[in-house]
Design a protein around this motif. Structure first.
Motif, PDB file in Angstrom:
ATOM      1  N   SER A   1       8.715 -12.069 -19.011  1.00 55.98           N
ATOM      2  CA  SER A   1       7.197 -12.568 -18.077  1.00 55.98           C
ATOM      3  C   SER A   1       6.068 -11.648 -18.714  1.00 55.98           C
ATOM      4  CB  SER A   1       7.659 -11.954 -16.914  1.00 55.98           C
ATOM      5  OG  SER A   1       9.031 -12.013 -15.965  1.00 55.98           O
ATOM      6  N   GLN A   2       5.248 -12.488 -19.407  1.00 64.26           N
ATOM      7  CA  GLN A   2       4.061 -11.940 -20.060  1.00 64.26           C
ATOM      8  C   GLN A   2       3.414 -10.844 -18.668  1.00 64.26           C
ATOM      9  OE1 GLN A   2       1.705 -15.224 -21.021  1.00 64.26           O
ATOM     10  NE2 GLN A   2       2.556 -15.282 -22.892  1.00 64.26           N
ATOM     11  N   GLY A   3       3.093 -10.176 -19.638  1.00 63.51           N
ATOM     12  CA  GLY A   3       2.400  -9.106 -18.460  1.00 63.51           C
ATOM     13  C   GLY A   3       0.869  -9.559 -17.662  1.00 63.51           C
ATOM     14  N   SER A   4       0.979  -8.683 -16.690  1.00 63.11           N
ATOM     15  CA  SER A   4      -0.388  -9.567 -16.002  1.00 63.11           C
ATOM     16  C   SER A   4      -1.633  -8.568 -15.504  1.00 63.11           C
ATOM     17  CB  SER A   4       0.064  -9.076 -13.998  1.00 63.11           C
ATOM     18  OG  SER A   4       1.775  -9.660 -13.433  1.00 63.11           O
ATOM     19  N   LYS A   5      -2.529  -9.036 -15.355  1.00 66.10           N
ATOM     20  CA  LYS A   5      -4.050  -8.695 -15.807  1.00 66.10           C
ATOM     21  C   LYS A   5      -5.252  -8.556 -14.534  1.00 66.10           C
ATOM     22  CE  LYS A   5      -5.001 -11.627 -20.008  1.00 66.10           C
ATOM     23  NZ  LYS A   5      -5.073 -13.135 -20.434  1.00 66.10           N
ATOM     24  N   LEU A   6      -4.701  -6.622 -14.852  1.00 67.44           N
ATOM     25  CA  LEU A   6      -5.582  -6.062 -13.105  1.00 67.44           C
ATOM     26  C   LEU A   6      -7.082  -6.493 -13.378  1.00 67.44           C
ATOM     27  CD1 LEU A   6      -2.617  -5.709 -13.182  1.00 67.44           C
ATOM     28  CD2 LEU A   6      -2.963  -3.985 -11.511  1.00 67.44           C
ATOM     29  N   ARG A   7      -7.429  -6.316 -12.421  1.00 67.26           N
ATOM     30  CA  ARG A   7      -9.301  -5.883 -12.782  1.00 67.26           C
ATOM     31  C   ARG A   7      -9.193  -5.295 -11.647  1.00 67.26           C
ATOM     32  NH1 ARG A   7     -13.081 -11.116 -12.400  1.00 67.26           N
ATOM     33  NH2 ARG A   7     -12.229 -11.019 -14.489  1.00 67.26           N
ATOM     34  N   PHE A   8     -10.004  -4.279 -11.494  1.00 69.10           N
ATOM     35  CA  PHE A   8     -10.504  -3.143 -10.356  1.00 69.10           C
ATOM     36  C   PHE A   8     -12.030  -2.593 -10.477  1.00 69.10           C
ATOM     37  CE2 PHE A   8      -6.825  -1.077 -12.063  1.00 69.10           C
ATOM     38  CZ  PHE A   8      -6.146  -1.097 -11.101  1.00 69.10           C
ATOM     39  N   ALA A   9     -12.098  -2.855  -9.149  1.00 71.61           N
ATOM     40  CA  ALA A   9     -14.201  -3.207  -8.569  1.00 71.61           C
ATOM     41  C   ALA A   9     -14.619  -2.338  -9.399  1.00 71.61           C
ATOM     42  CB  ALA A   9     -13.774  -2.402  -7.244  1.00 71.61           C
ATOM     43  N   ASP A  10     -14.225  -1.500 -10.030  1.00 68.91           N
ATOM     44  CA  ASP A  10     -15.667  -0.135 -10.985  1.00 68.91           C
ATOM     45  C   ASP A  10     -15.631  -0.676 -11.973  1.00 68.91           C
ATOM     46  OD1 ASP A  10     -13.060  -0.202 -12.176  1.00 68.91           O
ATOM     47  OD2 ASP A  10     -12.352   2.337 -11.954  1.00 68.91           O
ATOM     48  N   GLY A  11     -14.826  -2.070 -12.611  1.00 63.53           N
ATOM     49  CA  GLY A  11     -14.962  -3.142 -13.828  1.00 63.53           C
ATOM     50  C   GLY A  11     -14.136  -2.521 -14.680  1.00 63.53           C
ATOM     51  N   LEU A  12     -13.028  -2.022 -14.911  1.00 63.68           N
ATOM     52  CA  LEU A  12     -11.305  -1.991 -15.607  1.00 63.68           C
ATOM     53  C   LEU A  12     -10.474  -2.847 -15.247  1.00 63.68           C
ATOM     54  CD1 LEU A  12     -10.278   0.968 -17.332  1.00 63.68           C
ATOM     55  CD2 LEU A  12      -9.437   1.014 -15.258  1.00 63.68           C
ATOM     56  N   ASN A  13     -10.134  -2.984 -16.913  1.00 61.56           N
ATOM     57  CA  ASN A  13      -9.456  -4.208 -16.375  1.00 61.56           C
ATOM     58  C   ASN A  13      -8.379  -3.764 -17.513  1.00 61.56           C
ATOM     59  OD1 ASN A  13     -10.929  -6.742 -15.803  1.00 61.56           O
ATOM     60  ND2 ASN A  13     -12.679  -5.950 -17.642  1.00 61.56           N
ATOM     61  N   VAL A  14      -7.247  -4.058 -17.085  1.00 57.55           N
ATOM     62  CA  VAL A  14      -5.319  -3.667 -17.071  1.00 57.55           C
ATOM     63  C   VAL A  14      -4.640  -4.726 -17.606  1.00 57.55           C
ATOM     64  CG1 VAL A  14      -4.049  -1.926 -17.228  1.00 57.55           C
ATOM     65  CG2 VAL A  14      -6.243  -1.118 -16.822  1.00 57.55           C
ATOM     66  N   LYS A  15      -3.853  -4.752 -18.529  1.00 57.21           N
ATOM     67  CA  LYS A  15      -3.177  -5.444 -18.740  1.00 57.21           C
ATOM     68  C   LYS A  15      -1.449  -4.925 -19.093  1.00 57.21           C
ATOM     69  CE  LYS A  15      -1.183  -9.238 -20.945  1.00 57.21           C
ATOM     70  NZ  LYS A  15      -1.470 -10.494 -22.390  1.00 57.21           N
ATOM     71  N   THR A  16      -0.339  -5.347 -18.111  1.00 56.74           N
ATOM     72  CA  THR A  16       0.718  -4.450 -18.208  1.00 56.74           C
ATOM     73  C   THR A  16       1.738  -5.158 -18.922  1.00 56.74           C
ATOM     74  OG1 THR A  16       1.751  -6.405 -16.338  1.00 56.74           O
ATOM     75  CG2 THR A  16       0.648  -4.158 -15.028  1.00 56.74           C
ATOM     76  N   ALA A  17       2.898  -4.303 -18.535  1.00 55.70           N
ATOM     77  CA  ALA A  17       3.826  -4.363 -20.141  1.00 55.70           C
ATOM     78  C   ALA A  17       5.036  -5.590 -19.486  1.00 55.70           C
ATOM     79  CB  ALA A  17       4.525  -3.540 -20.103  1.00 55.70           C
ATOM     80  N   SER A  18       4.903  -6.370 -20.835  1.00 53.84           N
ATOM     81  CA  SER A  18       5.839  -8.142 -20.216  1.00 53.84           C
ATOM     82  C   SER A  18       7.588  -7.518 -19.787  1.00 53.84           C
ATOM     83  CB  SER A  18       6.283  -8.043 -21.858  1.00 53.84           C
ATOM     84  OG  SER A  18       6.407  -7.928 -22.317  1.00 53.84           O
TER      85      SER A  18
END
Length: 335
Positions: free
Chosen positions: A273-290
């Motif tokens: 599974s590819q990592g998921s992309k997360l977006r937070f209310a303060d504008g931070l974008n994070v991608k989790t590991a596969s």
């Protein structure tokens, strides 16, 4: 010299003939009994048919049912997941939280599946799971018991199944987010019983009977819709959006019929599974590991009748992203 009269000769000939006939009759009866003992009982079928039935019992995704017919199946599965998670949180000042959390989960899944033959080579399927989940983390216990994600599926056989050749089955599944979403759970309010997003899967299964073994394999690709409009507190941030990555699945195995009543199976299932992309209310974008999951399954089937086989299986997780182990029971339902 002694003379033997004609009546004595006739009597002797009849006695010899009678004795020979009795011996032939005894030999014929013995042959018939041996033939009956070695012959297959009614309803057993030949080895090829038995292997096909064994393969079908292992995973009904390899089977199709006749047009207008229904098939009901009940699955009971228990799995245990125990792991250590590293919990972190970042702020403008840097890392503000770092701790190792021990998490253990016990999951019991009850699944009712209904198959319907739309055509002889097309089968529709509806799967409805009910999930019970108990988890321990940070000294707290959470319990949930609710509906899981419903699945609508179809299986299509593009070419007629033939003996001594590989048989292909195309399949597609639509998963609906009917279970409790992990992106909407408030800490301490229970456990998620669903994925939280809709997903579409397409794949292909292949099987071939090579006496006395049935070989099978599969590949699949799953794409998930993003979860939007979220407002989940995650540490010091608020999660607004999650876009799960694409998943590639594969598997292989074999089934072997020990007798007309007992069968054994061994299979391997994996997923990347590819990592998921997360977006937070303060504008931070994070991608989790596969993630990579892999499970080795061992199963045994018991044939209760010519049409019904109960299957039991044990699965062993091979990676950190897999359940530690699982135990399953599959059986047909007749109404």
């Amino acid at each position: 010299m002694k003379y033997v009269t004609l009546p004595v000769l006739l009597a002797t000939a009849l006695l010899v003939q009678s004795t020979a006939g009795a011996q032939e009759s005894t030999a014929a009866n013995s042959t018939d009994k041996a033939r009956d003992a070695l012959a297959k009982k009614e309803g057993e079928g030949d080895q090829s048919a038995l292997l096909k039935e064994t393969l079908t019992a292992v995973d009904k995704q390899y089977s199709l049912i006749r047009k207008g017919k229904y098939q009901f199946t009940y699955d009971l599965n228990y799995s245990y997941i125990g792991q250590e998670k590293i919990v972190t949180d970042y702020t403008a000042e840097g890392l503000t939280l770092f701790e190792i959390e021990n998490v253990s989960s016990h999951v019991v899944t009850n699944t009712l599946s209904v198959d319907y033959g739309v055509l002889d080579n097309l089968t529709a399927n509806v799967t409805l799971p009910v999930i019970g989940k108990y988890a321990e983390a940070r000294g707290s216990n959470n319990t949930s018991f609710s509906l899981g994600d419903m699945v609508l599926g179809a299986r299509f056989q593009p070419w007629e199944a033939r003996r001594d050749t590989a048989n292909f089955t195309a399949l597609t599944n639509l998963r609906l987010p009917t279970g409790r979403s992990p992106f909407k759970i408030i800490a301490g309010s229970g456990e998620a019983t669903g994925s939280g997003v809709a997903a579409l899967s397409v794949g292909m299964n292949v099987n071939r009977i090579v006496d006395p073994v049935a070989l099978f394999g599969s590949v699949s690709l799953t794409a998930s819709a993003p979860a939007t409009g979220l407002n989940q507190v995650n540490g010091t941030r608020v999660l607004n959006r999650v876009a799960p990555g694409t998943q590639f699945g594969f598997g292989m195995g074999f089934a072997y019929a020990l007798s007309y009543g007992i069968s054994t199976t061994m299979s391997f299932q994996g997923a990347i599974s590819q990592g998921s992309k997360l977006r937070f209310a303060d504008g931070l974008n994070v991608k989790t590991a596969s993630q990579t999951s892999a499970i080795l399954n061992f199963g045994m089937g018991y044939r209760m009748s010519p049409k019904n086989t109960v299957n039991m299986s044990v699965g062993i997780g091979l990676t950190a992203d897999s359940p530690n182990f699982s135990v399953g029971l599959n059986m047909p339902l007749a109404f």
